[in-house]
Design a protein around this motif. Sequence first.
Motif, PDB file in Angstrom:
ATOM      1  N   TYR A 101     136.178 102.466  72.185  1.00 55.29           N
ATOM      2  CA  TYR A 101     134.965 102.757  71.423  1.00 55.29           C
ATOM      3  C   TYR A 101     134.879 101.954  70.123  1.00 55.29           C
ATOM      4  O   TYR A 101     133.949 102.152  69.334  1.00 55.29           O
ATOM      5  CB  TYR A 101     134.876 104.254  71.120  1.00 55.29           C
ATOM      6  CG  TYR A 101     134.547 105.071  72.354  1.00 55.29           C
ATOM      7  CD1 TYR A 101     133.252 105.086  72.862  1.00 55.29           C
ATOM      8  CD2 TYR A 101     135.528 105.790  73.026  1.00 55.29           C
ATOM      9  CE1 TYR A 101     132.939 105.820  74.002  1.00 55.29           C
ATOM     10  CE2 TYR A 101     135.222 106.520  74.165  1.00 55.29           C
ATOM     11  CZ  TYR A 101     133.930 106.523  74.650  1.00 55.29           C
ATOM     12  OH  TYR A 101     133.619 107.236  75.781  1.00 55.29           O
ATOM     13  N   LEU A 103     136.754 101.983  67.431  1.00 56.94           N
ATOM     14  CA  LEU A 103     137.014 102.740  66.203  1.00 56.94           C
ATOM     15  C   LEU A 103     138.336 102.302  65.574  1.00 56.94           C
ATOM     16  O   LEU A 103     139.378 102.390  66.215  1.00 56.94           O
ATOM     17  CB  LEU A 103     137.072 104.241  66.506  1.00 56.94           C
ATOM     18  CG  LEU A 103     135.760 104.896  66.924  1.00 56.94           C
ATOM     19  CD1 LEU A 103     136.003 106.344  67.342  1.00 56.94           C
ATOM     20  CD2 LEU A 103     134.734 104.839  65.801  1.00 56.94           C
ATOM     21  N   VAL A 311     128.300 104.305  59.700  1.00 57.05           N
ATOM     22  CA  VAL A 311     129.483 103.753  60.373  1.00 57.05           C
ATOM     23  C   VAL A 311     130.742 104.237  59.668  1.00 57.05           C
ATOM     24  O   VAL A 311     131.717 104.648  60.314  1.00 57.05           O
ATOM     25  CB  VAL A 311     129.436 102.207  60.384  1.00 57.05           C
ATOM     26  CG1 VAL A 311     130.718 101.639  60.988  1.00 57.05           C
ATOM     27  CG2 VAL A 311     128.220 101.719  61.170  1.00 57.05           C
ATOM     28  N   ARG A 313     131.168 106.925  57.948  1.00 56.36           N
ATOM     29  CA  ARG A 313     131.390 108.354  58.224  1.00 56.36           C
ATOM     30  C   ARG A 313     132.040 108.553  59.590  1.00 56.36           C
ATOM     31  O   ARG A 313     132.959 109.365  59.739  1.00 56.36           O
ATOM     32  CB  ARG A 313     130.057 109.101  58.152  1.00 56.36           C
ATOM     33  CG  ARG A 313     130.196 110.605  58.378  1.00 56.36           C
ATOM     34  CD  ARG A 313     128.907 111.350  58.054  1.00 56.36           C
ATOM     35  NE  ARG A 313     127.775 110.858  58.834  1.00 56.36           N
ATOM     36  CZ  ARG A 313     126.761 110.147  58.327  1.00 56.36           C
ATOM     37  NH1 ARG A 313     126.750 109.852  57.035  1.00 56.36           N
ATOM     38  NH2 ARG A 313     125.769 109.748  59.095  1.00 56.36           N
ATOM     39  N   SER A 314     131.593 107.809  60.591  1.00 57.42           N
ATOM     40  CA  SER A 314     132.195 107.910  61.925  1.00 57.42           C
ATOM     41  C   SER A 314     133.666 107.521  61.894  1.00 57.42           C
ATOM     42  O   SER A 314     134.512 108.146  62.553  1.00 57.42           O
ATOM     43  CB  SER A 314     131.440 107.013  62.909  1.00 57.42           C
ATOM     44  OG  SER A 314     130.098 107.420  63.041  1.00 57.42           O
ATOM     45  N   ILE A 317     135.720 110.317  60.179  1.00 58.01           N
ATOM     46  CA  ILE A 317     135.884 111.448  61.102  1.00 58.01           C
ATOM     47  C   ILE A 317     136.982 111.138  62.112  1.00 58.01           C
ATOM     48  O   ILE A 317     137.834 111.987  62.423  1.00 58.01           O
ATOM     49  CB  ILE A 317     134.556 111.774  61.813  1.00 58.01           C
ATOM     50  CG1 ILE A 317     133.567 112.364  60.807  1.00 58.01           C
ATOM     51  CG2 ILE A 317     134.788 112.747  62.970  1.00 58.01           C
ATOM     52  CD1 ILE A 317     132.165 112.532  61.355  1.00 58.01           C
ATOM     53  N   ALA A 318     136.980 109.889  62.620  1.00 56.49           N
ATOM     54  CA  ALA A 318     138.029 109.484  63.569  1.00 56.49           C
ATOM     55  C   ALA A 318     139.398 109.522  62.909  1.00 56.49           C
ATOM     56  O   ALA A 318     140.394 109.891  63.549  1.00 56.49           O
ATOM     57  CB  ALA A 318     137.735 108.088  64.110  1.00 56.49           C
TER      58      ALA A 318
END
Length: 341
Positions: A101, A103, A311, A313-314, A317-318
């Motif tokens: 993904y 990340l 982006v 923030r994602s 979170i990860a």
Amino acid sequence: MDSVTIAVFLCIAAALLFGYTNGFHDSANAIATSISTRALKPRVALGMAAVGNFVGAHLGAKVAKTVAEGLVVLPTGIEGLLIVMSGLLGAITWNFITWYYGLPTSSSHSLFGGIVGATMAGGLVIAGNANDWVLWSGIVDKIVLPTIISPVVGFVLGFLVMIAVYWLFRRGRPDKLNRGFRHAQTVSAAAMALGHGMQDAAKIIGVIVLALYVGGIQDDATHIPQWVYWVAAAVMAAGTYAGGWRIIKTMGRRIIDLGPPQGFAAETVASTVLYANTWLLGAPISTTHTITSAIMGVGSTGGKRAVRWGVARSIVIAWIITFPIAALVGALFYLPIQFLG
């Protein structure tokens, strides 16, 4: 060959596979900014990162020893080895998922989470008590606190260093400055690659030493045989050269629009934080968290809209969910693997 020796070999093989995934997963840490700003061609940047990881592996003994003896206490023999193997499989699984993904999560936290989760599952199954097997003070001091502090430091220093760059070169011509900073990025990216090797390759070394100790191959949980340095460094370098293009794209383009001055500032800040932690504390911090937060700090000097906060923030979170999810996956792997003993 007895079952314990076979288990030691399987643990080492799993550690090396993790090292390879760490290399292509975290290669973006060292060279995404240099590729994005066109300071280095992609394959040249990856080759330099591979060399830096290889050399840096030989300089991270403090971090390796922390991983080997400062986080968990395992029973010797086949029971402990199956726990190590389960933790590694959990970390490898999460690395592949986050790579798919794109990340830029921490391979280090995948590793620690996987091993802690497998250790807790093993403690419950074998002894009916998981708390005595996990050194929670070590987890807090060596993982939790550095995880909180290093991104904050990276962000603040990235902001301040970028402000200083703007002020020092405020009268310079943009085209000339960009050329100069592209050359400077060769040095800052090399420093980042070396710091990545000192941290992440050292963690692989620590896990291999842990397996050797638990399997009874050696009596000292802190002794690092010379061949361990070489094999860990080699697989990390190979994985790095394979490239993690999905994550490189995220790091180099999706968080902020990087120019050569911003890339230089972010790499300089991140490598400085890595060196300070490695040499002074021996703390196994996340290279991913450090460089990503430095990029965010550098980008924030351009105003509120300069950073793509959705982006960011994602990514954060990860970061937060990596340790517990890897721990859960490591524990789930242990449930069937325990019967191999």
